[in-house]
Design a protein around this motif. Structure first.
Motif, PDB file in Angstrom:
ATOM      1  N   UNK A 182      -7.399   6.394   6.845  1.00 44.50           N
ATOM      2  CA  UNK A 182      -7.963   5.976   5.559  1.00 44.50           C
ATOM      3  C   UNK A 182      -6.877   5.815   4.502  1.00 44.50           C
ATOM      4  N   UNK A 183      -5.900   6.720   4.536  1.00 44.00           N
ATOM      5  CA  UNK A 183      -4.782   6.602   3.585  1.00 44.00           C
ATOM      6  C   UNK A 183      -4.015   5.301   3.832  1.00 44.00           C
ATOM      7  N   UNK A 184      -3.799   4.955   5.090  1.00 42.95           N
ATOM      8  CA  UNK A 184      -3.103   3.709   5.427  1.00 42.95           C
ATOM      9  C   UNK A 184      -3.880   2.497   4.908  1.00 42.95           C
ATOM     10  N   UNK A 185      -5.197   2.498   5.145  1.00 42.99           N
ATOM     11  CA  UNK A 185      -6.018   1.360   4.731  1.00 42.99           C
ATOM     12  C   UNK A 185      -6.079   1.235   3.216  1.00 42.99           C
ATOM     13  N   UNK A 186      -6.306   2.341   2.525  1.00 40.12           N
ATOM     14  CA  UNK A 186      -6.417   2.281   1.069  1.00 40.12           C
ATOM     15  C   UNK A 186      -5.073   1.918   0.427  1.00 40.12           C
ATOM     16  N   UNK A 187      -3.979   2.380   1.025  1.00 33.29           N
ATOM     17  CA  UNK A 187      -2.661   2.007   0.507  1.00 33.29           C
ATOM     18  C   UNK A 187      -2.426   0.507   0.649  1.00 33.29           C
ATOM     19  N   UNK A 188      -2.793  -0.029   1.803  1.00 35.14           N
ATOM     20  CA  UNK A 188      -2.627  -1.474   1.991  1.00 35.14           C
ATOM     21  C   UNK A 188      -3.515  -2.266   1.042  1.00 35.14           C
ATOM     22  N   UNK A 189      -4.717  -1.759   0.762  1.00 35.62           N
ATOM     23  CA  UNK A 189      -5.597  -2.459  -0.175  1.00 35.62           C
ATOM     24  C   UNK A 189      -5.040  -2.439  -1.588  1.00 35.62           C
ATOM     25  N   UNK A 190      -4.429  -1.317  -1.972  1.00 40.75           N
ATOM     26  CA  UNK A 190      -3.786  -1.259  -3.294  1.00 40.75           C
ATOM     27  C   UNK A 190      -2.635  -2.256  -3.373  1.00 40.75           C
ATOM     28  N   UNK A 191      -1.864  -2.370  -2.296  1.00 43.73           N
ATOM     29  CA  UNK A 191      -0.763  -3.335  -2.276  1.00 43.73           C
ATOM     30  C   UNK A 191      -1.291  -4.764  -2.334  1.00 43.73           C
TER      31      UNK A 191
END
Length: 441
Positions: A7-16
């Motif tokens: 989830x951290x990976x996905x949310x980080x990519x969405x922020x980027x």
């Protein structure tokens, strides 16, 4: 713990993705955009972020990144958010800004915005009635009801853009379609433009002098006293008023001619620059690409016709099929990497169609572009599912639901064929009329 890391990976990519969409909005697409409505920029960036996330999840499906439960959860979350934005948020704000531009409705703009949104929902829901896109067992509140309707609109937009792009790309790149323009042609047209401008200036001077003479005569007549002087000034028309009307008509005709001459001069200058560019190495490269895309266009039109006539569903286009044949011939072990290249190729085509022109754009237009972009990416996932191997499309199929996927491919072929043939006819008429217009001017 694994779900938390995923989830951290996905949310980080969405922020980027959100940050990239914000910068892309501010510095590339709408750098001259003056109406700074942050809600519009946020909606556009959110749509861009979740659209890119869908392609990221497809790549993760092929590479096996993240656990299957995490991918399934984020597929569901991403689809719900993108559908919420496309069906509820964007249409509401489009209606809100449309109503805000109408003075009579500004006091009750929230109420009328809801009316516009309910009108959109009515037509959006009725859109699914004539198309065989759902299984009868789906409920009215199921996610399939929303995805199916968004898919129809998105696939239609994709087919229209693809049909026009398949025809316009070789027409733009190939030097074969360029007119033969010389410096003497441009100089002759510029000379005619300058002569027309001189004639406009001289006739406007005549109009100004005639009006001044009429004004002076009017002052002299006003100095005459008596009843008969007043009657004469009322009943008699000033001398030269008829000539003034005729001269003004001539000026209007010359101004229209000057606009046409100016546009034709700009077109000849652009054509001459394209001719010079076609002689460079990069121009020859794009000219070769033009011939390649011409063959590709003919093949796509032929295959779309075959698919429609024989009621079949095409899976691979000539580009990816050619790569697959070459790789198999060379004997290279190529499975996952080939699928990655195929998705990157599809993403490149998608990105090339989303290059909007710069300029001063209205809030409504920006939101409409965000709506088109989101529907385009959702429909891309629907169509790309057919090209994915069975072992990679399991979660995608479960998330999208039991849709009539074959219908979307047939619908794409029909709209693509209509768009391509219409574009060929339009560009043929435009190319044929260009020399005739130059001769008349």
């Amino acid at each position: 713990m694994s779900f938390l890391v995923d989830s951290v990976i996905m949310f980080t990519s969405q922020v980027l993705f959100f940050g990239f969409g914000w910068l892309f909005f501010m510095r590339q697409l709408f750098k001259d955009y003056e109406v700074r409505q942050y809600v519009v920029q946020v909606v556009f960036s959110v749509t861009f972020a979740f659209s890119c996330t869908m392609f990221e999840l497809i790549i993760f499906e092929i590479l096996g990144v993240l656990s299957s439960t995490s991918r399934y959860f984020h597929w569901k979350l991403n689809l719900y958010v993108i559908l919420l934005v496309l069906i509820f948020v964007v249409p509401f704000y489009i209606g809100y800004f449309v109503v805000s531009n109408i003075r009579l409705l500004q006091r009750q703009r929230l109420l009328f915005s809801c009316v516009v949104w309910f009108t959109f929902m009515y037509f959006f829901w009725k859109l699914g009635d004539p198309f065989p896109i759902l299984s009868p067992k789906h409920g009215i509140l199921s996610i399939e009801q929303l995805i199916s309707r968004v898919g129809v609109i998105g696939v239609t937009l994709m087919a229209l853009l693809s049909g026009f792009g398949a025809v316009n790309c070789p027409y733009t790149y190939m030097s074969y379609f360029l007119r033969n323009v010389t410096d003497s042609d441009i100089l002759a047209l510029e000379r005619r433009l300058l002569q027309t401008m001189d004639m406009i200036v001289s006739k406007k001077k005549r109009i100004a002098m005639t009006r001044r003479q009429m004004y002076q005569r009017g002052e002299e007549q006003n100095k005459q006293t008596g009843f008969w002087g007043m009657i004469k000034s009322v009943t008699s028309s000033p001398s030269g008023s008829e000539n003034l009307f005729v001269i003004q008509q001539e000026v209007d005709a010359l101004e229209e001619l000057s606009r046409q001459l100016f546009l034709e001069t700009v077109d000849l200058q652009a054509t001459k620059e394209r001719i010079e560019y076609s002689k460079t190495f990069q121009g020859k490269y794009f000219n070769f690409l033009g011939y390649f895309f011409s063959i590709y266009c003919v093949w796509k039109i032929f295959m779309a016709t075959i698919n429609i006539v024989f009621d079949r569903v095409g899976k691979n286009d000539p580009v990816t099929r050619g790569i697959e044949i070459t790789v198999n011939y060379l004997g290279i072990q190529f499975d996952v990497c080939y699928r990655q290249l195929k998705l990157l190729y599809t993403f490149w085509l998608t990105k090339s169609l989303l290059k909007f022109p710069n300029g001063r754009l209205d809030n409504v237009i920006v939101l409409v572009l965000a709506q088109i972009m989101g529907m385009y990416f959702v429909s891309s996932v629907l169509l790309m599912r057919m090209s994915m191997p069975l072992e990679y499309r399991t979660i995608v199929t479960e998330v999208l639901g039991e849709l009539q996927f074959n219908f979307y491919h047939r619908w794409f072929d029909v709209i693509f064929l209509v768009s391509a043939l219409s574009s060929i006819l339009f560009l043929y008429l435009a190319h044929k009329q260009a020399p005739e217009k130059h001769m008349t001017l």
